[in-house]
Design a protein around this motif. Structure first.
Motif, PDB file in Angstrom:
ATOM      1  N   ARG A  82      12.587  38.339  13.999  1.00 18.59           N
ATOM      2  CA  ARG A  82      13.366  39.096  14.980  1.00 18.59           C
ATOM      3  C   ARG A  82      12.805  38.876  16.388  1.00 18.59           C
ATOM      4  O   ARG A  82      11.601  38.970  16.608  1.00 18.59           O
ATOM      5  CB  ARG A  82      13.311  40.587  14.625  1.00 18.59           C
ATOM      6  N   ARG A  83      13.697  38.544  17.301  1.00 20.22           N
ATOM      7  CA  ARG A  83      13.265  38.387  18.701  1.00 20.22           C
ATOM      8  C   ARG A  83      13.983  39.416  19.555  1.00 20.22           C
ATOM      9  O   ARG A  83      15.109  39.791  19.239  1.00 20.22           O
ATOM     10  CB  ARG A  83      13.622  36.989  19.210  1.00 20.22           C
ATOM     11  N   PRO A  84      13.331  39.858  20.641  1.00 19.03           N
ATOM     12  CA  PRO A  84      14.004  40.847  21.487  1.00 19.03           C
ATOM     13  C   PRO A  84      15.346  40.289  21.970  1.00 19.03           C
ATOM     14  O   PRO A  84      15.427  39.109  22.336  1.00 19.03           O
ATOM     15  CB  PRO A  84      13.045  41.030  22.679  1.00 19.03           C
ATOM     16  N   GLY A  85      16.378  41.100  21.905  1.00 19.28           N
ATOM     17  CA  GLY A  85      17.674  40.679  22.437  1.00 19.28           C
ATOM     18  C   GLY A  85      18.557  39.915  21.470  1.00 19.28           C
ATOM     19  O   GLY A  85      19.690  39.593  21.792  1.00 19.28           O
ATOM     20  N   MET A  86      18.050  39.621  20.260  1.00 15.71           N
ATOM     21  CA  MET A  86      18.857  38.851  19.298  1.00 15.71           C
ATOM     22  C   MET A  86      19.886  39.767  18.631  1.00 15.71           C
ATOM     23  O   MET A  86      19.548  40.891  18.260  1.00 15.71           O
ATOM     24  CB  MET A  86      17.916  38.283  18.241  1.00 15.71           C
ATOM     25  N   SER A  87      21.114  39.276  18.484  1.00 21.40           N
ATOM     26  CA  SER A  87      22.130  40.149  17.885  1.00 21.40           C
ATOM     27  C   SER A  87      21.878  40.282  16.381  1.00 21.40           C
ATOM     28  O   SER A  87      21.370  39.380  15.731  1.00 21.40           O
ATOM     29  CB  SER A  87      23.541  39.609  18.143  1.00 21.40           C
ATOM     30  N   LEU A  91      21.065  37.176  13.398  1.00 12.91           N
ATOM     31  CA  LEU A  91      19.890  37.181  12.522  1.00 12.91           C
ATOM     32  C   LEU A  91      20.330  37.233  11.056  1.00 12.91           C
ATOM     33  O   LEU A  91      19.835  36.491  10.205  1.00 12.91           O
ATOM     34  CB  LEU A  91      19.012  38.393  12.849  1.00 12.91           C
ATOM     35  N   LEU A  92      21.320  38.080  10.805  1.00 12.82           N
ATOM     36  CA  LEU A  92      21.806  38.283   9.440  1.00 12.82           C
ATOM     37  C   LEU A  92      22.340  36.985   8.834  1.00 12.82           C
ATOM     38  O   LEU A  92      21.943  36.582   7.738  1.00 12.82           O
ATOM     39  CB  LEU A  92      22.904  39.348   9.454  1.00 12.82           C
ATOM     40  N   PHE A  93      23.222  36.292   9.552  1.00 13.58           N
ATOM     41  CA  PHE A  93      23.874  35.105   8.980  1.00 13.58           C
ATOM     42  C   PHE A  93      22.905  33.934   8.870  1.00 13.58           C
ATOM     43  O   PHE A  93      22.938  33.180   7.893  1.00 13.58           O
ATOM     44  CB  PHE A  93      25.098  34.705   9.797  1.00 13.58           C
ATOM     45  N   THR A  94      22.048  33.767   9.877  1.00 11.55           N
ATOM     46  CA  THR A  94      21.085  32.668   9.815  1.00 11.55           C
ATOM     47  C   THR A  94      20.155  32.848   8.626  1.00 11.55           C
ATOM     48  O   THR A  94      19.961  31.937   7.810  1.00 11.55           O
ATOM     49  CB  THR A  94      20.235  32.613  11.120  1.00 11.55           C
ATOM     50  N   ASN A  95      19.592  34.041   8.514  1.00 13.60           N
ATOM     51  CA  ASN A  95      18.648  34.261   7.423  1.00 13.60           C
ATOM     52  C   ASN A  95      19.338  34.291   6.062  1.00 13.60           C
ATOM     53  O   ASN A  95      18.767  33.864   5.059  1.00 13.60           O
ATOM     54  CB  ASN A  95      17.835  35.532   7.673  1.00 13.60           C
ATOM     55  N   MET A  96      20.580  34.731   6.015  1.00 16.81           N
ATOM     56  CA  MET A  96      21.324  34.719   4.746  1.00 16.81           C
ATOM     57  C   MET A  96      21.437  33.286   4.228  1.00 16.81           C
ATOM     58  O   MET A  96      21.181  33.015   3.044  1.00 16.81           O
ATOM     59  CB  MET A  96      22.716  35.322   4.960  1.00 16.81           C
ATOM     60  N   GLY A  97      21.783  32.365   5.113  1.00 19.36           N
ATOM     61  CA  GLY A  97      21.907  30.957   4.709  1.00 19.36           C
ATOM     62  C   GLY A  97      20.581  30.407   4.228  1.00 19.36           C
ATOM     63  O   GLY A  97      20.514  29.697   3.205  1.00 19.36           O
ATOM     64  N   ILE A  98      19.517  30.745   4.934  1.00 21.12           N
ATOM     65  CA  ILE A  98      18.185  30.250   4.546  1.00 21.12           C
ATOM     66  C   ILE A  98      17.794  30.814   3.178  1.00 21.12           C
ATOM     67  O   ILE A  98      17.339  30.086   2.295  1.00 21.12           O
ATOM     68  CB  ILE A  98      17.140  30.626   5.630  1.00 21.12           C
ATOM     69  N   ASN A 120      13.743  39.434   6.868  1.00 17.01           N
ATOM     70  CA  ASN A 120      14.633  40.487   7.380  1.00 17.01           C
ATOM     71  C   ASN A 120      16.010  39.954   7.758  1.00 17.01           C
ATOM     72  O   ASN A 120      16.129  38.772   8.058  1.00 17.01           O
ATOM     73  CB  ASN A 120      13.978  41.135   8.603  1.00 17.01           C
ATOM     74  N   PRO A 121      17.039  40.810   7.769  1.00 16.62           N
ATOM     75  CA  PRO A 121      17.023  42.217   7.371  1.00 16.62           C
ATOM     76  C   PRO A 121      16.827  42.347   5.856  1.00 16.62           C
ATOM     77  O   PRO A 121      17.648  41.860   5.070  1.00 16.62           O
ATOM     78  CB  PRO A 121      18.394  42.741   7.804  1.00 16.62           C
ATOM     79  N   LEU A 122      15.746  43.031   5.505  1.00 15.75           N
ATOM     80  CA  LEU A 122      15.197  42.936   4.151  1.00 15.75           C
ATOM     81  C   LEU A 122      16.173  43.301   3.027  1.00 15.75           C
ATOM     82  O   LEU A 122      16.343  42.543   2.077  1.00 15.75           O
ATOM     83  CB  LEU A 122      13.949  43.828   4.109  1.00 15.75           C
ATOM     84  N   ASP A 123      16.796  44.458   3.184  1.00 21.20           N
ATOM     85  CA  ASP A 123      17.647  44.941   2.084  1.00 21.20           C
ATOM     86  C   ASP A 123      18.803  43.985   1.842  1.00 21.20           C
ATOM     87  O   ASP A 123      19.140  43.647   0.701  1.00 21.20           O
ATOM     88  CB  ASP A 123      18.166  46.347   2.401  1.00 21.20           C
ATOM     89  N   ALA A 124      19.393  43.507   2.943  1.00 16.10           N
ATOM     90  CA  ALA A 124      20.513  42.564   2.827  1.00 16.10           C
ATOM     91  C   ALA A 124      20.037  41.236   2.226  1.00 16.10           C
ATOM     92  O   ALA A 124      20.730  40.633   1.397  1.00 16.10           O
ATOM     93  CB  ALA A 124      21.131  42.327   4.205  1.00 16.10           C
ATOM     94  N   MET A 125      18.839  40.788   2.614  1.00 11.67           N
ATOM     95  CA  MET A 125      18.330  39.524   2.076  1.00 11.67           C
ATOM     96  C   MET A 125      18.033  39.622   0.573  1.00 11.67           C
ATOM     97  O   MET A 125      18.125  38.635  -0.154  1.00 11.67           O
ATOM     98  CB  MET A 125      17.074  39.084   2.837  1.00 11.67           C
ATOM     99  N   HIS A 175      15.034  49.311   5.244  1.00  8.37           N
ATOM    100  CA  HIS A 175      13.920  48.939   6.127  1.00  8.37           C
ATOM    101  C   HIS A 175      14.471  48.812   7.542  1.00  8.37           C
ATOM    102  O   HIS A 175      14.839  47.740   7.985  1.00  8.37           O
ATOM    103  CB  HIS A 175      13.347  47.602   5.637  1.00  8.37           C
ATOM    104  N   GLY A 176      14.557  49.935   8.224  1.00 10.00           N
ATOM    105  CA  GLY A 176      15.127  49.914   9.571  1.00 10.00           C
ATOM    106  C   GLY A 176      14.972  51.299  10.171  1.00 10.00           C
ATOM    107  O   GLY A 176      14.214  52.127   9.660  1.00 10.00           O
ATOM    108  N   ASP A 177      15.730  51.523  11.227  1.00  6.31           N
ATOM    109  CA  ASP A 177      15.582  52.788  11.952  1.00  6.31           C
ATOM    110  C   ASP A 177      15.911  53.997  11.081  1.00  6.31           C
ATOM    111  O   ASP A 177      15.531  55.117  11.401  1.00  6.31           O
ATOM    112  CB  ASP A 177      16.550  52.827  13.163  1.00  6.31           C
ATOM    113  N   THR A 178      16.663  53.765   9.990  1.00  2.00           N
ATOM    114  CA  THR A 178      17.096  54.908   9.170  1.00  2.00           C
ATOM    115  C   THR A 178      16.167  55.178   7.989  1.00  2.00           C
ATOM    116  O   THR A 178      16.498  55.972   7.118  1.00  2.00           O
ATOM    117  CB  THR A 178      18.511  54.655   8.608  1.00  2.00           C
ATOM    118  N   MET A 179      15.019  54.516   7.950  1.00  2.00           N
ATOM    119  CA  MET A 179      14.100  54.728   6.822  1.00  2.00           C
ATOM    120  C   MET A 179      13.748  56.220   6.696  1.00  2.00           C
ATOM    121  O   MET A 179      13.861  56.976   7.663  1.00  2.00           O
ATOM    122  CB  MET A 179      12.835  53.907   7.007  1.00  2.00           C
ATOM    123  N   VAL A 180      13.327  56.607   5.500  1.00  2.00           N
ATOM    124  CA  VAL A 180      13.131  58.030   5.223  1.00  2.00           C
ATOM    125  C   VAL A 180      11.681  58.334   4.843  1.00  2.00           C
ATOM    126  O   VAL A 180      11.307  58.260   3.669  1.00  2.00           O
ATOM    127  CB  VAL A 180      14.065  58.473   4.066  1.00  2.00           C
TER     128      VAL A 180
END
Ligand code: APR
Length: 313
Positions: A82-87, A91-98, A120-125, A175-180
């Motif tokens: 994750r880099r600052p400013g990345m949508s 990130l989701l689609f690039t890492n999904m392909g990888i 990341n995004p961990l749960d989706a991966m 694994h994100g802002d909504t973690m509990v």
């Protein structure tokens, strides 16, 4: 014969995890990356530390999967950090392909392996790895909860001036802002934390835990956390390879547990030689339950975006 652990991605998280696991000495390690020379160089460098750190294990680096064949555990860290400013979707689609590409190779060469997902995004991966591998849910496990829990324990230890080892807690959910963070299950030497820290201060510590990943990204500027994430990975690998049956917060596919169906989120599980051996059902307060539901909703949103993308080719 020694066990075999493959780590895909020889970047910050992968190489640091490789070092930690290699130094344990209980498994041979294969480090894989697409960049030529990177995994080979790092692996040789670690191998040459063996006489000093006292590891007789072998570690090699490679750009192909032949050398990974028959691995017991495969840790997947490959992807874009994750880099600052990345949508979020970039990130989701690039890492999904990888993850899809890597997981297919892993499943072909190590069909009996247990896969630990870190990217990341961990749960989706984790969903992407499950679909691409065709493995049962017992053998696809994400690392997030140990890291989030470790951050919470660190901050509580600093606040109370007690050993990190005497603080027990769980952080569940996505694994994100909504973690509990489960304040109700947080104890210090057996004493509930709410007896020790006023609520307003505790809320601040919980918020810092939620923002823990971002705090490191903002400091590093060119990457994300890796010392604590790789420590979390190693604790999971220990529990699986040594069949320790530790109860650890990990990201697994829920099938009805915690009121969720077909969704990867973080919950306490028993990890052993078979991978996910049991999901531990904690009784949550109404407030915690609501937070977990909200967190699951955020994960589901990402999964839906991935599904749509796949359907549209
Ligand atoms: N196959 C193998 N390796 C790959 C592939 C691929 N298809 N695509 C990328 N890589 C490698 C990169 O070459 C790089 O060496 O993955 C590595 C990623 O390393 P870093 O960029 O250093 O990222 P890192 O900090 O290790 O984070 C990796 O873990 O915690 C998460 O958010 C983080 O998703 C990120 C992942």
């Amino acid at each position: 014969m020694r066990k075999k652990v493959t780590i895909v991605g020889a970047g910050q998280v992968g190489a640091t995890a490789a070092q930690r696991i290699y130094e344990r000495g209980y498994a041979d390690v294969v480090l894989v990356d697409i960049v030529e020379g990177l995994p080979q160089g790092k692996a040789l460098d670690m191998l040459e530390s063996g006489p000093v750190v006292g590891s007789d294990a072998n570690i090699i680096g490679t750009n192909s999967y032949e050398e990974t064949a028959g691995s017991d555990v495969v840790v997947i860290t490959s992807g874009i950090a994750r880099r600052p400013g990345m949508s979020r979707d970039d990130l989701l689609f690039t890492n999904m392909g990888i993850i899809e590409g890597v997981t297919k190779q892993v499943a072909r060469h190590s069909p009996a392996s247990i896969i630990i997902v870190v990217t990341n995004p961990l749960d989706a991966m984790c969903h992407a790895a499950l679909d691409a591998s065709g493995f049962p849910r017992e053998r696809i496990i994400g690392q997030a909860g140990i890291l989030d829990t470790a951050r919470f324990r660190t901050f509580l230890s600093q606040e109370l001036h007690v050993s990190v080892r005497d603080i027990s807690t769980y952080v569940l959910g996505g694994h994100g802002d909504t973690m509990v963070p489960l304040v109700g299950y947080t104890t210090v030497g057996g004493v509930p934390v709410s007896n020790l820290i006023p609520k307003a201060r505790l809320d601040q510590i919980v918020q810092r835990t939620r923002d823990g990943g971002g705090e490191i990204v903002n400091l590093l500027k060119t990457g994300s956390a890796y010392y604590a994430p790789s420590a979390g990975v190693t604790e999971m690998v220990d529990s699986i390879i040594l069949d320790q049956k530790r109860i650890l917060p990990c990201t697994v596919l829920l099938k009805g547990e915690y009121g969720q169906n077909n969704l990867f989120i973080g919950v306490p599980v028993k990890l052993g030689a078979k991978g996910l051996e049991e999901i531990i059902q904690l009784k949550l307060s109404a407030e915690e339950e609501a937070m977990l539901k909200k967190s699951a909703g955020a994960v589901q949103e990402l999964v839906d975006v991935m599904k749509k993308k796949k359907a549209s080719g």
